[in-house]
Design a protein around this motif. Sequence first.
Motif, mmCIF file in Angstrom:
data_model
loop_
_atom_site.group_PDB
_atom_site.id
_atom_site.type_symbol
_atom_site.label_atom_id
_atom_site.label_comp_id
_atom_site.label_asym_id
_atom_site.label_seq_id
_atom_site.Cartn_x
_atom_site.Cartn_y
_atom_site.Cartn_z
ATOM 1 N N GLY A 101 42.017 31.231 36.275
ATOM 2 C CA GLY A 101 42.793 31.476 35.051
ATOM 3 C C GLY A 101 44.259 31.724 35.340
ATOM 4 N N SER A 102 44.760 31.155 36.451
ATOM 5 C CA SER A 102 46.139 31.482 36.843
ATOM 6 C C SER A 102 47.177 30.875 35.911
ATOM 7 N N THR A 103 46.747 30.022 34.970
ATOM 8 C CA THR A 103 47.697 29.523 33.965
ATOM 9 C C THR A 103 47.611 30.340 32.674
ATOM 10 N N GLY A 104 46.689 31.280 32.595
ATOM 11 C CA GLY A 104 46.494 32.054 31.364
ATOM 12 C C GLY A 104 47.295 33.345 31.357
ATOM 13 N N PHE A 164 42.738 21.852 42.181
ATOM 14 C CA PHE A 164 42.070 21.469 40.939
ATOM 15 C C PHE A 164 40.700 22.134 40.907
ATOM 16 N N LEU A 165 40.416 22.854 39.840
ATOM 17 C CA LEU A 165 39.099 23.493 39.687
ATOM 18 C C LEU A 165 38.758 23.518 38.205
ATOM 19 N N ASP A 166 37.661 22.841 37.856
ATOM 20 C CA ASP A 166 37.180 22.874 36.475
ATOM 21 C C ASP A 166 35.870 23.652 36.467
ATOM 22 N N LEU A 167 35.889 24.803 35.822
ATOM 23 C CA LEU A 167 34.690 25.652 35.804
ATOM 24 C C LEU A 167 33.487 24.951 35.169
ATOM 25 N N ASP A 168 33.753 23.910 34.378
ATOM 26 C CA ASP A 168 32.648 23.163 33.768
ATOM 27 C C ASP A 168 32.135 22.044 34.671
ATOM 28 N N ASP A 169 32.725 21.898 35.844
ATOM 29 C CA ASP A 169 32.318 20.831 36.752
ATOM 30 C C ASP A 169 32.198 21.366 38.176
ATOM 31 N N THR A 221 37.154 34.176 33.068
ATOM 32 C CA THR A 221 36.722 33.028 32.268
ATOM 33 C C THR A 221 37.365 33.121 30.893
ATOM 34 N N GLY A 222 37.353 32.003 30.172
ATOM 35 C CA GLY A 222 38.001 31.960 28.865
ATOM 36 C C GLY A 222 37.101 32.459 27.743
ATOM 37 N N TYR A 223 37.537 32.247 26.528
ATOM 38 C CA TYR A 223 36.855 32.773 25.339
ATOM 39 C C TYR A 223 35.764 31.787 24.900
ATOM 40 N N THR A 224 34.676 31.748 25.673
ATOM 41 C CA THR A 224 33.595 30.799 25.397
ATOM 42 C C THR A 224 32.285 31.257 26.032
ATOM 43 N N GLN A 240 36.900 40.100 35.694
ATOM 44 C CA GLN A 240 37.524 40.613 34.467
ATOM 45 C C GLN A 240 36.487 40.593 33.357
ATOM 46 N N GLY A 241 36.002 41.774 32.991
ATOM 47 C CA GLY A 241 34.969 41.878 31.967
ATOM 48 C C GLY A 241 35.469 42.555 30.707
ATOM 49 N N ILE A 242 34.647 43.440 30.162
ATOM 50 C CA ILE A 242 34.946 44.049 28.859
ATOM 51 C C ILE A 242 34.661 45.558 28.900
ATOM 52 N N PHE A 243 35.094 46.251 27.853
ATOM 53 C CA PHE A 243 34.956 47.706 27.742
ATOM 54 C C PHE A 243 33.652 48.001 26.989
ATOM 55 N N HIS A 289 37.058 46.664 33.437
ATOM 56 C CA HIS A 289 36.590 46.794 32.050
ATOM 57 C C HIS A 289 37.774 47.083 31.115
ATOM 58 N N PRO A 290 38.602 46.079 30.860
ATOM 59 C CA PRO A 290 39.732 46.326 29.956
ATOM 60 C C PRO A 290 39.278 46.406 28.500
ATOM 61 N N ASN A 291 39.948 47.275 27.743
ATOM 62 C CA ASN A 291 39.698 47.350 26.305
ATOM 63 C C ASN A 291 40.587 46.312 25.611
ATOM 64 N N TYR A 292 40.993 46.544 24.396
ATOM 65 C CA TYR A 292 41.688 45.548 23.563
ATOM 66 C C TYR A 292 43.113 45.322 24.094
ATOM 67 N N PHE A 293 43.453 44.058 24.384
ATOM 68 C CA PHE A 293 44.764 43.757 24.979
ATOM 69 C C PHE A 293 45.897 44.012 23.971
ATOM 70 N N MET A 294 46.971 44.674 24.406
ATOM 71 C CA MET A 294 48.170 44.779 23.559
ATOM 72 C C MET A 294 48.703 43.380 23.250
ATOM 73 N N GLU A 295 48.528 42.468 24.207
ATOM 74 C CA GLU A 295 49.018 41.094 24.029
ATOM 75 C C GLU A 295 48.320 40.370 22.874
ATOM 76 N N ASN A 296 47.202 40.900 22.369
ATOM 77 C CA ASN A 296 46.562 40.268 21.204
ATOM 78 C C ASN A 296 47.528 40.244 20.010
ATOM 79 N N LEU A 297 48.513 41.172 20.045
ATOM 80 C CA LEU A 297 49.505 41.202 18.957
ATOM 81 C C LEU A 297 50.439 39.994 19.008
#
Length: 302
Positions: free
Chosen positions: A14-17, A58-63, A81-84, A109-112, A143-151
Amino acid sequence: MMTNPDRPTILVLGSTGQTGRLVVEELDRYPGAVQIRLCSRRREEVERLQSQGREAVFLDLDDPRTFGSALAGVDRIYLLTGYTVAMLVQSKTLVDAASKAGVQHIVHQGIFGQWDCTDPHFAWHQLIERYIEASGIAWTHLHPNYFMENLLSVTPLKASSFSMYCGDKRIGWIALQDVAATAATILLKGPEKYGGKDYWMSTESFNGAEVAAILSEVLNQEISCFLKQPEDLWALLTSGESKVEPNYAEGAVEFMRQVMDGRMGYVGSVRDDVPLVTGRTSTTLRQWATQNRERLRNAATG
Ligand SMILES: NC(=O)c1ccc[n+]([C@@H]2O[C@H](COP(=O)([O-])OP(=O)(O)OC[C@H]3O[C@@H](n4cnc5c(N)ncnc54)[C@H](OP(=O)(O)O)[C@@H]3O)[C@@H](O)[C@H]2O)c1
């Protein structure tokens, strides 16, 4: 591929995210300590990074056919991983390949979430964590909670307002620079110091109105928050305008439902492990808004 044991190779997914980019920036502060390998599923992006002198693959997580050369010689991975819902298969196959490639540490990188939570996308992350643990590779779970960047991204500030989809309930906020600094420190020091540990990241707890008040002060203009309901989020995500994958969209709506009815009321709590790793205090929402004042102002006038 030959590697230098004194200079571990770190692959940042996710180095481009928005998070991965900051993890790379943080790692760049320690030139010579580690070899940083970036990756993308877009060939033009790989070429762009290489033309800047970066090691990029080059790395495609779907391949999984793309995993071999991307993982050869890698010692540590930042697994993002992305939002999927595809994160399940992506992570399973990547962890299998990492095991065969001799990777020694995975930072995920998971969730809270509490261990028995029932929200789908939280559960997917937890399944991935258990799978990493079962692989025998040393692990560290973030376990990050809600990103400030969501704003500025997921539910952005626009025309002097933004929306929260859990009514007036509180949520814990974390700045991505703190997630990235924690991740980078763990990746640098490795599994001997940080293996087998969980880190919780929720710096401050605010509801929408409280966030709007902080933004109004920092931007010196009236910012309002629409206190919406989970069903409003469902309407938004299924409107055709949204690019969010349908399974993830359902998970996001269920998250808001469970925050509203109290099952996930704990996401409104503060739990701040960042200083334990980075040695510095976490970024407050006010500090984050001040640092991002121009971007927020531009968004607010959009
Ligand atoms: N938003 C929140 O409040 C929050 C809170 C806690 C946890 N999280 C978790 O954070 C993660 C998302 O992090 P983020 O916001 O930094 O993500 P992001 O900005 O959307 O970036 C996702 C990255 O993954 C890459 N990617 C996507 N699909 C790929 C594939 N098939 N192969 C290779 N790379 C792929 C993207 O590359 P491209 O450039 O090619 O698209 C991009 O670099 C999710 O797992 C989410 O559950 C989010």
